[in-house]
Design an enzyme around this catalytic site. Structure first.
Site, PDB file in Angstrom:
ATOM      1  N   ASP A  77       0.853  -1.191   0.000  1.00 27.88           N
ATOM      2  CA  ASP A  77       0.000   0.000   0.000  1.00 27.88           C
ATOM      3  C   ASP A  77       0.885   1.235   0.000  1.00 27.88           C
ATOM      4  O   ASP A  77       1.961   1.237   0.601  1.00 27.88           O
ATOM      5  CB  ASP A  77      -0.911   0.018   1.231  1.00 27.88           C
ATOM      6  N   ASP A 121      -6.838  -1.586  -4.917  1.00 24.94           N
ATOM      7  CA  ASP A 121      -7.980  -1.242  -4.065  1.00 24.94           C
ATOM      8  C   ASP A 121      -8.887  -0.240  -4.763  1.00 24.94           C
ATOM      9  O   ASP A 121     -10.116  -0.327  -4.685  1.00 24.94           O
ATOM     10  CB  ASP A 121      -7.502  -0.644  -2.736  1.00 24.94           C
TER      11      ASP A 121
END
Length: 163
Positions: A118, A136
């Site tokens: 991330d 995402d």
């Protein structure tokens, strides 16, 4: 054969996700942050070993692996069948293609690293959103498109026959 070009959509989402993750891994060290728009948007490298928003990190690594593998495979089969079905409407196919590309990107991360990379990091005043990635984003946009299409689709009237 006409459905084959549609495979470019999840392939593009997957390539964009994996490419962005490879770049950020070469650029930053874990927890290192690079301001893009100070006070609002940063690139911050993190590794999510859990599920959504870091949940399930309390599970042993082997249990998470099995859980994510089974859930990921089930999702790929379910969404993949819908994506490739001849009767799937165009907007559904776009939404499902984004979902599939994102799911594959995060799944590959889990297989290669045991965690999802991330790095997109937003701050709104004193509120700090969870760090996330392109996969995402693709999953979220696909889910919203799919949900909107379902909500806005014309309702089919069901008739019943009575004796």
């Amino acid at each position: 054969m006409r459905r084959l070009p549609w495979l470019l959509l999840p392939a593009f989402a997957l390539a964009a996700d994996l490419g962005s993750k490879a770049w950020i891994l070469r650029t930053l060290g874990e927890s290192e942050s690079l301001p893009v728009i100070r006070g609002f948007f940063y690139l911050t490298l993190g590794f999510n070993r859990g599920a959504i928003f870091g949940s399930l990190t309390w599970l042993p690594a082997a249990a998470r692996f099995v859980l994510f593998a089974v859930a990921g495979l089930a999702a790929l089969i379910y969404f993949g069948r819908l994506f490739l079905a001849r009767e799937t409407p165009t907007w559904d196919r776009v939404a499902l293609g984004l979902i599939l590309g994102g799911a594959l990107g995060n799944g590959i991360d889990r297989l290669l690293r045991g965690a999802v990379v991330d790095f997109l990091d937003f701050v709104f005043g004193t509120w700090h959103y969870w760090t996330f990635n392109l996969a995402d984003s693709f999953i979220l946009v696909g889910a919203v498109l799919y949900g909107l299409r379902m909500l806005l689709a014309p309702k089919v009237e069901h008739t019943t026959t009575e004796n």
